[in-house]
Scaffold this active site. Structure first.
Site, PDB file in Angstrom:
ATOM      1  N   CYS A 192      67.500  44.409  68.655  1.00 50.42           N
ATOM      2  CA  CYS A 192      66.373  43.801  69.364  1.00 50.42           C
ATOM      3  C   CYS A 192      66.454  44.067  70.864  1.00 50.42           C
ATOM      4  O   CYS A 192      67.446  43.784  71.516  1.00 50.42           O
ATOM      5  CB  CYS A 192      66.335  42.301  69.091  1.00 50.42           C
TER       6      CYS A 192
ATOM      7  N   GLU B 244      58.734  44.374  70.393  1.00 49.97           N
ATOM      8  CA  GLU B 244      59.228  44.948  69.143  1.00 49.97           C
ATOM      9  C   GLU B 244      58.938  44.020  67.971  1.00 49.97           C
ATOM     10  O   GLU B 244      59.011  42.802  68.104  1.00 49.97           O
ATOM     11  CB  GLU B 244      60.739  45.189  69.230  1.00 49.97           C
TER      12      GLU B 244
END
Length: 354
Positions: free
Chosen positions: A325, A91
Site C-alpha cells: 500500500c 490505490e
C-alpha cells in the site's frame, strides 16, 4: 463529489427515490446508469427528463476516478492505481475471493513509521462518491462481495464520507454488513458513530503491540489509548454487532515479534471475540524495518493459536510486484515529479539558447 450531491442532482432532474435507487444499483454494478433490468428496459422506466439529464452526470462520475494502471500479482490480487479528477492518485486492490481494498484519503496524517502511505502526509480527503467509484471501477473487472477500508488513509479522519459510502454499499451495493470492514488506528468517533449506523460494518483495529510506549512510537499521531482499553472498546462493538473484530499486527523483526510481546498478546487477547491478523512487514528500499523469517512467523502463529488466540497470517497483497500500500502511488508521483523537473530543465535551456 459526495453521494448526497449525486442524489440531489438526480432529484433536480425529476428522479424519484425508486429511480435513484435503480441508478445507484446500476452504478455500483459497473453498468451504465440507465441500464434496465431483465424484465424492464431503462427507457420504459425512467422519465424522459431523467434520461436526457443523465449524460452530463455520467460524464461527472466518469471523471471522478479512472484506472491509471493495473498490476497483477502472483497471489491473485490485482492492484489498481486510480487517478482522480484533480490529478491525485490513490490505490485500490482487488483481492482473491472477491474482496476489494479501497482508499479513503490521498495520503494519511497518522504517520505510521512502517507505512509508505504515511510518508507523504495527508494531501486531501476523498469524497464519498470517489470512494464508491473505486468499487464501481473494480466491478467492471471482477465480482466484489467484500469491501475493506484498509487502503490509503485513516477512515476515521474522513468518517462522514466513509460512512456515507458504507451505507450505500450495504444497501444498494448489495454487500453484507459484516463484509464491509472499517479499519482504524482507534479514534473516539469510531466507537461513537458506528453503533448508530443503519449499516454497521465489521471493525478492524490496528494494534501492532501491547506496549503503549512502543505503539506511540510506531503510530505517532494515533489517539493515545492503552492497548487494553482499545481492545475493550473493540470487544464491546463486536459483541453489539455480532461479528468478530479483527486486530491488525504488522510484524517487525526484533521490535514487536519478541517472546515477551507474544506472551503479552496472549494475556490481552485470549478469549476475546476476534481474530488477530499478523501481517509480516513488506520491506521497501531504504527502510530500517525488517520482515521476520518465515520460520519465526509460523512459530508465532502456532504459539498464539495454541494459547487461545485465533491467529491468521495476512501477507500484504502484491508483494512480488513491490505493490504494498502506497508504493504504486509513490512510484507514480516520483515519475510525475521527474517529468516536471525535466520540463523545467528543458525550458530553462531553451531560454538560455534564445
Amino acid at each position: 463529489m459526495r453521494i448526497p450531491d449525486f442524489h440531489q442532482a438526480l432529484a433536480d432532474l425529476g428522479a424519484r427515490p425508486c429511480h435513484i435507487g435503480r441508478i445507484n444499483r446500476a452504478w455500483l454494478k459497473g453498468q451504465p446508469l440507465d441500464a434496465g433490468t431483465r424484465h424492464q428496459k431503462g427507457e420504459h422506466y425512467f422519465p424522459l427528463a431523467v434520461r436526457n439529464g443523465l449524460p452530463p452526470l455520467v460524464a461527472q462520475l466518469d471523471a471522478l476516478a479512472r484506472i491509471e494502471s493495473q498490476h497483477p500479482a502472483a497471489d491473485g490480487s490485482l492492484r489498481l492505481l486510480v487517478a482522480l479528477n484533480d490529478g491525485q492518485m490513490v490505490e485500490s486492490v482487488l483481492l482473491p475471493r472477491d474482496g476489494l481494498c479501497v482508499s479513503s484519503q490521498v495520503g494519511c496524517a497518522v504517520g505510521c513509521t512502517f507505512c509508505m502511505t504515511g510518508k507523504s502526509g495527508l494531501l486531501r480527503q476523498l469524497g464519498s462518491a470517489e470512494i464508491v467509484a473505486q468499487v464501481a471501477l473494480a466491478r467492471r473487472l471482477r465480482p466484489v462481495k467484500k469491501v475493506v477500508f484498509m487502503g490509503m488513509g485513516e477512515p476515521a479522519h474522513n468518517i462522514d464520507n466513509v460512512l456515507d459510502a458504507i451505507n450505500l454499499l450495504g444497501t444498494d451495493g448489495n454487500i453484507g454488513h459484516k463484509n464491509l470492514v472499517f479499519s482504524t488506528v482507534g479514534d473516539p468517533r469510531v466507537f461513537e458513530r458506528l453503533p448508530q449506523q443503519r449499516v454497521k460494518p465489521a471493525l478492524a483495529l490496528s494494534l501492532h503491540t501491547t506496549n503503549a510506549g512502543l505503539r506511540a512510537q510506531l503510530l505517532p499521531r494515533a489517539p493515545r489509548y492503552q492497548p487494553a482499553e482499545l481492545v475493550a472498546l473493540g470487544e464491546d462493538y463486536a459483541r453489539r454487532v455480532g461479528y468478530p473484530i479483527q486486530y491488525q499486527w504488522t510484524l517487525l523483526a526484533g521490535i514487536n515479534d519478541t517472546d515477551e510481546e507474544m506472551d503479552a498478546a496472549v494475556q490481552l487477547l485470549r478469549g476475546k471475540y476476534g481474530v488477530l491478523n499478523i501481517i509480516p512487514y513488506n520491506s521497501v528500499d531504504g527502510d530500517h524495518y525488517q520482515r521476520p523469517s518465515a520460520e519465526r512467523i509460523q512459530q508465532i502463529k502456532r504459539y498464539l493459536h495454541d494459547n487461545g488466540v485465533l491467529t491468521k497470517v495476512r501477507d500484504s497483497a502484491g508483494q512480488d510486484i513491490d505493490g504494498g500500500c502506497g508504493q504504486l502511488r509513490a512510484r507514480a508521483a516520483d515519475v510525475i515529479d521527474h517529468s516536471r523537473l525535466l520540463r523545467r530543465q528543458r525550458s530553462g535551456q531553451a531560454g538560455q539558447a534564445d
